[in-house]
Scaffold this motif. Structure first.
Motif, PDB file in Angstrom:
ATOM      1  N   ALA A  37       3.784  10.052  -4.591  1.00 51.14           N
ATOM      2  CA  ALA A  37       4.908  10.511  -5.415  1.00 51.14           C
ATOM      3  C   ALA A  37       6.207  10.526  -4.609  1.00 51.14           C
ATOM      4  CB  ALA A  37       4.611  11.908  -5.957  1.00 51.14           C
ATOM      5  N   LEU A  38       6.135  10.969  -3.362  1.00 51.30           N
ATOM      6  CA  LEU A  38       7.333  10.999  -2.515  1.00 51.30           C
ATOM      7  C   LEU A  38       7.821   9.586  -2.223  1.00 51.30           C
ATOM      8  CD1 LEU A  38       6.446  13.851   0.017  1.00 51.30           C
ATOM      9  CD2 LEU A  38       8.185  13.908  -1.787  1.00 51.30           C
ATOM     10  N   ALA A  39       6.905   8.672  -2.018  1.00 52.23           N
ATOM     11  CA  ALA A  39       7.281   7.268  -1.775  1.00 52.23           C
ATOM     12  C   ALA A  39       7.969   6.702  -3.017  1.00 52.23           C
ATOM     13  CB  ALA A  39       6.047   6.442  -1.425  1.00 52.23           C
ATOM     14  N   ARG A  40       7.480   7.062  -4.184  1.00 53.35           N
ATOM     15  CA  ARG A  40       8.059   6.575  -5.435  1.00 53.35           C
ATOM     16  C   ARG A  40       9.470   7.122  -5.628  1.00 53.35           C
ATOM     17  NH1 ARG A  40       5.524   4.314  -9.867  1.00 53.35           N
ATOM     18  NH2 ARG A  40       3.513   4.775  -8.913  1.00 53.35           N
ATOM     19  N   VAL A  41       9.660   8.392  -5.292  1.00 50.35           N
ATOM     20  CA  VAL A  41      10.987   9.013  -5.406  1.00 50.35           C
ATOM     21  C   VAL A  41      11.977   8.336  -4.463  1.00 50.35           C
ATOM     22  CG1 VAL A  41      12.312  11.120  -4.938  1.00 50.35           C
ATOM     23  CG2 VAL A  41      10.168  11.252  -6.215  1.00 50.35           C
TER      24      VAL A  41
END
Length: 242
Positions: A37-41
């Motif tokens: 999720a952090l990579a996507r953000v």
């Protein structure tokens, strides 16, 4: 090992990948995130900046890739050509570049990158004139020269923007992986399935124990490869990667 995943176009569908140390996205494969999720953000943040970021993957083409490509002209895409068996574990080099970028020390990898002239000599030692793959080796030297020019330009750029740092990290990765001592079994028909499949690369196993250097690797001087591996290990050691 396996086949390369060559990115198409500037920014296509979201591509999140995972390593043994974290997640990265295709617009910046040289920063790791704790979760997908952090990579996507972070990918969304970069894509909205409008700074010409491109889709990239850290598993770049190698000397093996270029010599085993069947086309006669400069290869543009290597989607169907495997990287070949690496002598030094790919994930170790990737993690080192990640740490160097995070700490603002990408120049630490500069000593591992030869000049175009020295690179040419190294290539000629492994693929001399008259060898059946000499024309492919000449293409490798031409590509290296262009990439080295880009490397010098980015190295001399100060300060570097975030996007330029990503580009600098990527060209460093490309130049290191283009070393004829960085992969093997490229002098003939190519490596077999056993050599191309995964070698159990792991973040928990010392890198020195993951070096792949069989006796029949075909190098002119196995000592040259051992010296290269030692230099890479020393460089990674500066970032406490072992």
């Amino acid at each position: 090992m396996g086949k390369m995943k060559k990115s198409k176009g500037p920014i296509g569908r979201v591509k999140i990948s995972r390593t043994s140390r974290g997640y990265f996205h295709d617009l910046n494969p040289y920063s790791l995130h704790a979760t997908k999720a952090l990579a996507r953000v972070d990918r969304s943040r970069l894509s909205k900046m409008g700074l010409g970021v491109k889709s990239r993957h850290p598993r770049v083409s190698t000397f093996y890739t270029i010599l085993q490509d069947r086309r006669k002209n400069h290869p543009v895409k290597f989607g169907n050509v495997p990287q070949g068996p690496h002598t030094f574990p790919h994930h170790g080099i990737h993690h080192g570049i990640v740490e160097a970028k995070r700490t603002g020390q990408l120049e630490t990898f500069a000593p591992l990158i030869p000049s175009p002239d020295d690179y040419g000599k190294r290539v000629d030692k492994e693929i001399p004139s008259g060898h059946g793959k000499y024309d492919r080796a000449k293409i490798a030297k031409s590509i290296f020269k262009k990439r080295h020019s880009r490397f010098v330009k980015l190295k001399n750029m100060s300060p570097r923007s975030e996007v330029h740092s990503i580009r600098f990290a990527h060209v460093i990765n490309k130049l290191i992986q283009m070393d004829p001592l960085g992969s093997y079994a490229y002098k003939g028909r190519g490596a077999g399935k056993k050599a191309l499949k995964g070698k159990g690369e792991s973040a928990t196993k010392p890198l020195a124990q993951q070096i792949d250097l069989p006796k029949n690797s075909g190098f002119s001087d196995i000592g040259d490869v051992q010296k290269r591996n030692t230099r890479i290990l020393t460089t990674l050691g500066k970032f406490k990667i072992k």
